[in-house]
Scaffold this motif. Structure first.
Motif, PDB file in Angstrom:
ATOM      1  N   LYS A 228      58.367  48.628  38.238  1.00 28.85           N
ATOM      2  CA  LYS A 228      57.434  48.196  39.291  1.00 28.85           C
ATOM      3  C   LYS A 228      56.002  48.282  38.796  1.00 28.85           C
ATOM      4  O   LYS A 228      55.172  47.428  39.116  1.00 28.85           O
ATOM      5  CB  LYS A 228      57.597  49.043  40.563  1.00 28.85           C
ATOM      6  N   PHE A 229      55.695  49.295  38.014  1.00 32.39           N
ATOM      7  CA  PHE A 229      54.350  49.418  37.454  1.00 32.39           C
ATOM      8  C   PHE A 229      54.002  48.182  36.629  1.00 32.39           C
ATOM      9  O   PHE A 229      52.920  47.616  36.764  1.00 32.39           O
ATOM     10  CB  PHE A 229      54.248  50.690  36.599  1.00 32.39           C
ATOM     11  N   ILE A 230      54.924  47.739  35.794  1.00 31.20           N
ATOM     12  CA  ILE A 230      54.705  46.545  34.982  1.00 31.20           C
ATOM     13  C   ILE A 230      54.481  45.332  35.884  1.00 31.20           C
ATOM     14  O   ILE A 230      53.571  44.532  35.668  1.00 31.20           O
ATOM     15  CB  ILE A 230      55.889  46.315  34.018  1.00 31.20           C
TER      16      ILE A 230
ATOM     17  N   VAL B 278      52.058  53.153  27.982  1.00 34.65           N
ATOM     18  CA  VAL B 278      51.946  53.282  29.436  1.00 34.65           C
ATOM     19  C   VAL B 278      50.732  54.129  29.810  1.00 34.65           C
ATOM     20  O   VAL B 278      49.966  53.769  30.715  1.00 34.65           O
ATOM     21  CB  VAL B 278      53.256  53.853  30.034  1.00 34.65           C
ATOM     22  N   ASN B 279      50.530  55.231  29.114  1.00 34.68           N
ATOM     23  CA  ASN B 279      49.351  56.057  29.399  1.00 34.68           C
ATOM     24  C   ASN B 279      48.055  55.315  29.096  1.00 34.68           C
ATOM     25  O   ASN B 279      47.057  55.488  29.798  1.00 34.68           O
ATOM     26  CB  ASN B 279      49.418  57.374  28.614  1.00 34.68           C
TER      27      ASN B 279
ATOM     28  N   CYS C  19      51.068  45.508  37.420  1.00 37.07           N
ATOM     29  CA  CYS C  19      50.041  45.193  36.421  1.00 37.07           C
ATOM     30  C   CYS C  19      49.892  43.687  36.261  1.00 37.07           C
ATOM     31  O   CYS C  19      48.771  43.169  36.191  1.00 37.07           O
ATOM     32  CB  CYS C  19      50.378  45.828  35.077  1.00 37.07           C
ATOM     33  N   ARG C  20      50.996  42.984  36.218  1.00 34.32           N
ATOM     34  CA  ARG C  20      50.946  41.525  36.073  1.00 34.32           C
ATOM     35  C   ARG C  20      50.327  40.890  37.323  1.00 34.32           C
ATOM     36  O   ARG C  20      49.452  40.039  37.219  1.00 34.32           O
ATOM     37  CB  ARG C  20      52.351  40.967  35.825  1.00 34.32           C
ATOM     38  N   SER C  21      50.775  41.294  38.495  1.00 35.10           N
ATOM     39  CA  SER C  21      50.266  40.724  39.744  1.00 35.10           C
ATOM     40  C   SER C  21      48.776  40.989  39.941  1.00 35.10           C
ATOM     41  O   SER C  21      48.073  40.171  40.525  1.00 35.10           O
ATOM     42  CB  SER C  21      51.037  41.296  40.938  1.00 35.10           C
ATOM     43  N   ALA C  22      48.308  42.117  39.431  1.00 36.63           N
ATOM     44  CA  ALA C  22      46.900  42.488  39.572  1.00 36.63           C
ATOM     45  C   ALA C  22      46.019  41.869  38.488  1.00 36.63           C
ATOM     46  O   ALA C  22      44.806  42.053  38.502  1.00 36.63           O
ATOM     47  CB  ALA C  22      46.755  44.008  39.550  1.00 36.63           C
ATOM     48  N   GLY C  23      46.625  41.170  37.560  1.00 40.27           N
ATOM     49  CA  GLY C  23      45.846  40.567  36.477  1.00 40.27           C
ATOM     50  C   GLY C  23      45.421  41.568  35.418  1.00 40.27           C
ATOM     51  O   GLY C  23      44.531  41.281  34.618  1.00 40.27           O
TER      52      GLY C  23
END
Length: 111
Positions: free
Chosen positions: A52-54, A7-8, A57-61
Motif C-alpha cells: 500500500k505504501f508503494i 524504503v527508509n 507513493c505512486r498516487s501522490a506523485g
C-alpha cells in the motif's frame, strides 16, 4: 538490507519533500489494513503495509509508474527471500536487486 535502505530513503524523501501530497492520498484510503490517516512523524509509516505504501507513493506523485513497477517486483523478491522457502536466490538476482534499488530510488530521489 537493500530493501530497508530504499524504503527508509523514501520515508525521508516524503517527509522532506512530499508530505502534503502523500497525506492527501492517504486521507482518501479505504483499506482497513492501513492504521493511520495522516503521517506526522517517521514512525507513522510503520502503520502502512509495504504494498500500500508503494501504491500511495505512486498516487501522490512521489514516484513514477516505472519506479512503482520496480518496487512492486523487488517487494515480491524481498518477501520470497525473507521467509523460509525452497527458493534459491542466485548471486545475479541479488546484484540486480541492490543495483535497481540504489539507482532507481536512493540516487534518484535526493533528500
Amino acid at each position: 538490507m537493500a530493501w530497508i535502505l530504499a524504503v527508509n530513503h523514501l520515508f525521508d524523501y516524503i517527509l522532506r519533500h512530499k508530505l502534503a501530497e502523500f497525506n492527501k492520498v492517504l486521507a482518501k484510503n479505504t483499506d482497513k489494513r492501513v492504521k493511520v490517516t495522516v503521517i506526522k512523524q517517521r514512525n507513522d509509516f510503520s502503520e502502512i503495509p509495504e504494498g500500500k505504501f508503494i501504491e500511495f507513493c505512486r498516487s501522490a506523485g512521489v514516484i513514477s509508474n516505472d519506479v512503482r513497477k520496480i518496487l512492486d517486483q523487488k517487494l515480491g523478491t524481498q518477501n520470497t527471500s525473507a521467509h523460509p522457502s525452497g527458493v534459491k536466490i542466485m548471486r545475479s538476482k541479488v546484484i540486480d536487486f541492490v543495483e535497481d534499488l540504489v539507482e532507481n530510488v536512493v540516487l534518484k530521489y535526493t533528500i
